[in-house]
Design an enzyme around this catalytic site. Structure first.
Site, mmCIF file in Angstrom:
data_model
loop_
_atom_site.group_PDB
_atom_site.id
_atom_site.type_symbol
_atom_site.label_atom_id
_atom_site.label_comp_id
_atom_site.label_asym_id
_atom_site.label_seq_id
_atom_site.Cartn_x
_atom_site.Cartn_y
_atom_site.Cartn_z
ATOM 1 N N ASP A 9 0.808 -1.225 0.000
ATOM 2 C CA ASP A 9 0.000 0.000 0.000
ATOM 3 C C ASP A 9 0.837 1.268 0.000
ATOM 4 O O ASP A 9 0.420 2.308 0.485
ATOM 5 C CB ASP A 9 -0.918 -0.023 1.232
ATOM 6 C CG ASP A 9 -0.145 -0.313 2.511
ATOM 7 O OD1 ASP A 9 1.081 -0.072 2.523
ATOM 8 O OD2 ASP A 9 -0.750 -0.774 3.489
ATOM 9 N N GLU A 51 -1.004 -8.855 -1.226
ATOM 10 C CA GLU A 51 -1.500 -8.305 0.050
ATOM 11 C C GLU A 51 -2.710 -7.402 -0.219
ATOM 12 O O GLU A 51 -2.777 -6.251 0.214
ATOM 13 C CB GLU A 51 -0.419 -7.563 0.833
ATOM 14 C CG GLU A 51 -0.763 -7.369 2.305
ATOM 15 C CD GLU A 51 0.287 -6.576 3.067
ATOM 16 O OE1 GLU A 51 0.302 -5.352 2.969
ATOM 17 O OE2 GLU A 51 1.103 -7.205 3.767
ATOM 18 N N GLU A 88 -1.819 5.167 3.233
ATOM 19 C CA GLU A 88 -1.861 3.775 2.773
ATOM 20 C C GLU A 88 -3.266 3.266 2.479
ATOM 21 O O GLU A 88 -3.450 2.460 1.563
ATOM 22 C CB GLU A 88 -1.179 2.853 3.797
ATOM 23 C CG GLU A 88 0.340 3.030 3.894
ATOM 24 C CD GLU A 88 0.773 4.157 4.814
ATOM 25 O OE1 GLU A 88 -0.110 4.851 5.395
ATOM 26 O OE2 GLU A 88 1.997 4.367 4.963
ATOM 27 N N HIS A 115 7.032 4.538 12.608
ATOM 28 C CA HIS A 115 7.286 5.390 11.436
ATOM 29 C C HIS A 115 6.039 5.960 10.777
ATOM 30 O O HIS A 115 6.121 6.658 9.772
ATOM 31 C CB HIS A 115 8.073 4.603 10.383
ATOM 32 C CG HIS A 115 7.265 3.532 9.710
ATOM 33 N ND1 HIS A 115 6.439 3.801 8.647
ATOM 34 C CD2 HIS A 115 7.130 2.217 9.963
ATOM 35 C CE1 HIS A 115 5.838 2.682 8.272
ATOM 36 N NE2 HIS A 115 6.234 1.701 9.061
ATOM 37 N N ARG A 118 3.065 8.009 9.232
ATOM 38 C CA ARG A 118 2.889 9.433 8.966
ATOM 39 C C ARG A 118 1.810 10.070 9.840
ATOM 40 O O ARG A 118 1.943 11.208 10.276
ATOM 41 C CB ARG A 118 2.515 9.650 7.497
ATOM 42 C CG ARG A 118 3.690 9.962 6.630
ATOM 43 C CD ARG A 118 3.366 9.878 5.167
ATOM 44 N NE ARG A 118 4.564 9.427 4.477
ATOM 45 C CZ ARG A 118 5.409 10.212 3.853
ATOM 46 N NH1 ARG A 118 5.178 11.489 3.760
ATOM 47 N NH2 ARG A 118 6.497 9.717 3.294
ATOM 48 N N HIS A 160 13.729 4.535 12.274
ATOM 49 C CA HIS A 160 13.438 4.729 10.842
ATOM 50 C C HIS A 160 14.112 6.018 10.356
ATOM 51 O O HIS A 160 14.079 7.018 11.076
ATOM 52 C CB HIS A 160 11.911 4.794 10.680
ATOM 53 C CG HIS A 160 11.449 4.664 9.266
ATOM 54 N ND1 HIS A 160 11.576 5.681 8.361
ATOM 55 C CD2 HIS A 160 10.862 3.635 8.601
ATOM 56 C CE1 HIS A 160 11.079 5.289 7.191
ATOM 57 N NE2 HIS A 160 10.640 4.044 7.316
HETATM 58 C C1 UD1 Z 1 7.087 4.430 3.435
HETATM 59 C C2 UD1 Z 1 5.634 4.153 3.016
HETATM 60 C C3 UD1 Z 1 4.891 3.445 4.141
HETATM 61 C C4 UD1 Z 1 5.638 2.218 4.629
HETATM 62 C C5 UD1 Z 1 7.064 2.624 4.986
HETATM 63 C C6 UD1 Z 1 7.869 1.409 5.366
HETATM 64 C C7 UD1 Z 1 4.493 5.728 1.508
HETATM 65 C C8 UD1 Z 1 3.853 7.044 1.391
HETATM 66 N N1 UD1 Z 1 4.967 5.412 2.740
HETATM 67 O O1 UD1 Z 1 7.051 5.388 4.492
HETATM 68 O O2 UD1 Z 1 3.610 3.050 3.673
HETATM 69 O O3 UD1 Z 1 4.977 1.692 5.740
HETATM 70 O O4 UD1 Z 1 7.691 3.242 3.867
HETATM 71 O O5 UD1 Z 1 9.045 1.764 6.021
HETATM 72 O O6 UD1 Z 1 4.596 5.007 0.540
HETATM 73 N N2 UD1 Z 1 14.633 7.552 4.054
HETATM 74 C C9 UD1 Z 1 16.002 7.416 3.977
HETATM 75 N N3 UD1 Z 1 16.524 6.206 3.588
HETATM 76 C C10 UD1 Z 1 15.747 5.143 3.266
HETATM 77 C C11 UD1 Z 1 14.352 5.277 3.364
HETATM 78 C C12 UD1 Z 1 13.812 6.498 3.757
HETATM 79 O O7 UD1 Z 1 16.735 8.351 4.245
HETATM 80 O O8 UD1 Z 1 16.282 4.083 2.907
HETATM 81 C C13 UD1 Z 1 14.059 8.861 4.453
HETATM 82 C C14 UD1 Z 1 14.155 9.900 3.314
HETATM 83 O O9 UD1 Z 1 14.381 11.169 3.873
HETATM 84 C C15 UD1 Z 1 12.744 9.820 2.696
HETATM 85 C C16 UD1 Z 1 11.915 9.635 3.949
HETATM 86 O O10 UD1 Z 1 12.675 8.725 4.762
HETATM 87 O O11 UD1 Z 1 12.395 10.984 1.954
HETATM 88 C C17 UD1 Z 1 10.519 9.128 3.731
HETATM 89 O O12 UD1 Z 1 10.483 7.974 2.887
HETATM 90 P P1 UD1 Z 1 9.056 7.553 2.240
HETATM 91 O O13 UD1 Z 1 9.227 6.283 1.495
HETATM 92 O O14 UD1 Z 1 8.467 8.704 1.508
HETATM 93 O O15 UD1 Z 1 8.138 7.340 3.507
HETATM 94 P P2 UD1 Z 1 8.263 6.368 4.741
HETATM 95 O O16 UD1 Z 1 7.907 7.172 5.940
HETATM 96 O O17 UD1 Z 1 9.555 5.671 4.708
HETATM 97 N N1 UDP Z 2 12.379 -4.508 9.755
HETATM 98 C C1 UDP Z 2 13.743 -4.652 9.513
HETATM 99 N N2 UDP Z 2 14.627 -3.871 10.211
HETATM 100 C C2 UDP Z 2 14.229 -2.935 11.118
HETATM 101 C C3 UDP Z 2 12.830 -2.790 11.349
HETATM 102 C C4 UDP Z 2 11.931 -3.570 10.643
HETATM 103 O O1 UDP Z 2 14.145 -5.487 8.696
HETATM 104 O O2 UDP Z 2 15.076 -2.271 11.724
HETATM 105 C C5 UDP Z 2 11.419 -5.326 8.987
HETATM 106 C C6 UDP Z 2 10.354 -6.061 9.764
HETATM 107 O O3 UDP Z 2 10.780 -7.351 10.135
HETATM 108 C C7 UDP Z 2 9.180 -6.111 8.802
HETATM 109 C C8 UDP Z 2 9.383 -4.889 7.938
HETATM 110 O O4 UDP Z 2 10.705 -4.447 8.158
HETATM 111 O O5 UDP Z 2 9.228 -7.244 7.945
HETATM 112 C C9 UDP Z 2 8.382 -3.837 8.282
HETATM 113 O O6 UDP Z 2 8.710 -2.655 7.626
HETATM 114 P P1 UDP Z 2 8.187 -1.248 8.112
HETATM 115 O O7 UDP Z 2 7.834 -1.300 9.549
HETATM 116 O O8 UDP Z 2 9.206 -0.266 7.652
HETATM 117 O O9 UDP Z 2 6.899 -1.022 7.195
HETATM 118 P P2 UDP Z 2 5.371 -1.480 7.308
HETATM 119 O O10 UDP Z 2 5.329 -2.948 7.465
HETATM 120 O O11 UDP Z 2 4.768 -0.736 8.453
HETATM 121 O O12 UDP Z 2 4.802 -1.011 6.006
#
Ligand code: UD1
Ligand code: UDP
Length: 369
Positions: free
Chosen positions: A100, A122, A136, A208, A210, A241
């Site tokens: 999502d 999913e 999401e 993490h 939003r 995160h």
């Molecule tokens: C995203 C997804 C969320 C999911 C989550 C899993 C959207 C809108 N959000 O949220 O559904 O649950 O991922 O973790 O699709 N960043 C880094 N390095 C990384 C990843 C992220 O620096 O490897 C930082 C960057 O500043 C980036 C910010 O995190 O701009 C946000 O990343 P983004 O994918 O937009 O949203 P998440 O909060 O990670």
């Molecule tokens: N996870 C990981 N390292 C971490 C935290 C989470 O590998 O430090 C894994 C966790 O086991 C799960 C997935 O990341 O499978 C969940 O991702 P996240 O919480 O970022 O996203 P969501 O599931 O909420 O979309």
């Protein structure tokens, strides 16, 4: 690639998508009949790379889309344009994506514009509130509306789709591929890789979402601080995160607590090792709500609602929202009350049996033959 081999394009953007798509990509490759191509949007950069390298999957195409602190509109716009180009050149017979995220919603839309059938893995998770989780709930509704195949993890996610008028012939109840990934990983003897105090009970935390940014996340941090201060026999491990809205507050509010260990996100296998080692997990993650019950670990969920009601109904996951007092009270109860703890630490797996990827491959038979 032989002339009549069809291309299946598997798309991943963020960490959880990579974890949950890996079993499908590996199963399709092992089957060998389709030309399997992997597209990384890299909506996440290093969180994605960590997972891909653990599962030994190299993207064939990498859009490298992530920017620091990206906004939803900007991310969606850039992704849609780049996906347009990829679909034009790749001309896949089928596109698969999981979950999502913004990656999934935009891929589904781009496929619709190109009239390419899209398989949603999913599928059918719903809270019924378009603002929670944000964005999401809308992402998965859009992806579901555009999908040709719906791979629903559970009977209740299947029911959600049928209620929305989806043709039952297009819905396959497969289990969640996260359990495939977990079972591939949990049996390995891998260390957490962080120096932990063996004499203390481990409380593992992730956060993490939003919709929790701002005051709700500050409440979460205050509750963690109170729990750490009033329980000398626990150690809180919190892999933070990298989203700046989370990281900056977590470091400022929790960085100086002696029994809270803040660390970089853990690689998947060390994180699974940390879940196995944990006494209790406090999290707003979707994936963790699915994995922890299978490992027999109670989860307190830092959200007001969940699209994963199965484990809540079975009493092994509990919603505590973002109220300071509720988080403190419920965590304290599980730390103090052995009976309450054991009632939640039962080791059941409502989300899958480890065969979800095989069921998805079987459903795509006509594209493999
Ligand atoms: C995203 C997804 C969320 C999911 C989550 C899993 C959207 C809108 N959000 O949220 O559904 O649950 O991922 O973790 O699709 N960043 C880094 N390095 C990384 C990843 C992220 O620096 O490897 C930082 C960057 O500043 C980036 C910010 O995190 O701009 C946000 O990343 P983004 O994918 O937009 O949203 P998440 O909060 O990670
Ligand atoms: N996870 C990981 N390292 C971490 C935290 C989470 O590998 O430090 C894994 C966790 O086991 C799960 C997935 O990341 O499978 C969940 O991702 P996240 O919480 O970022 O996203 P969501 O599931 O909420 O979309």
């Amino acid at each position: 690639m032989s002339m009549n081999q069809k291309t299946i394009l598997c798309v991943v953007g963020t960490r959880p998508e990579a974890i949950k798509m890996a079993p499908v990509i590996l199963a399709l490759k092992a089957d060998g009949r389709a030309n399997v191509r992997v597209l990384a949007t890299a909506q996440h950069r290093h969180l994605l790379d960590q997972v891909m390298s653990f599962f030994g999957i190299a993207p064939d195409i990498d859009l490298n889309i992530m920017r620091p602190n990206q906004t939803l509109t900007e991310l969606t716009g850039r992704l849609l344009l780049k996906l347009d180009g990829v679909l034009k050149t790749e001309k896949p017979a089928v596109v698969l994506a999981q979950g999502d995220t913004t990656t999934v919603m935009t891929v589904a839309l781009a496929c619709f514009y190109h009239r390419i059938p899209f398989g949603h893995i999913e599928a059918g998770l719903r809270t019924g509130d378009i603002h929670n989780p944000f964005p999401e709930e809308i992402n998965r509704i859009f992806a579901g509306r555009l999908a040709r195949w719906h791979f629903a993890p559970t009977a209740s996610s299947c029911q959600n789709l049928l209620r929305e008028g989806i043709d039952p012939d297009d819905v396959f109840v497969t289990g969640n591929t996260v359990i495939d990934a977990l079972l591939m990983t949990a049996s390995k003897d891998i260390a957490v890789g962080i120096a932990l105090d063996e004499t203390k009970r481990l409380v593992l935390v992730t956060s993490h979402r939003r919709e929790n940014f701002g005051e709700p996340f500050q409440n979460i941090c205050r509750a963690l601080r109170t729990l750490a201060q009033s329980n000398a026999d626990i150690q809180i491990l919190y892999p933070v995160h990298p989203n700046p809205n989370v990281k900056e507050i977590a470091l400022a509010m929790l960085g100086s607590c002696s029994n809270i260990v803040l660390c970089e996100p853990l690689d998947y296998a060390p994180f699974v090792a940390a879940m196995k080692r944990a006494y209790l997990i406090i999290s707003d993650s979707g994936g963790v709500q699915e994995e922890a019950p299978a490992l027999g670990k109670p989860v307190l969920v830092l959200r007001e609602e969940t699209e994963r009601p199965e484990a809540v109904d079975m009493g092994v996951v509990k919603l505590v929202g973002t109220s300071y007092q509720l988080i403190v009270d419920e965590a304290q109860r599980l730390l103090d009350d052995g009976v309450a703890y054991r009632a939640m630490a039962r080791g059941i797996s409502p989300y899958g049996d480890g065969q979800a990827a095989q069921r998805i491959v079987a459903a795509l038979e006509e594209y493999l033959a």
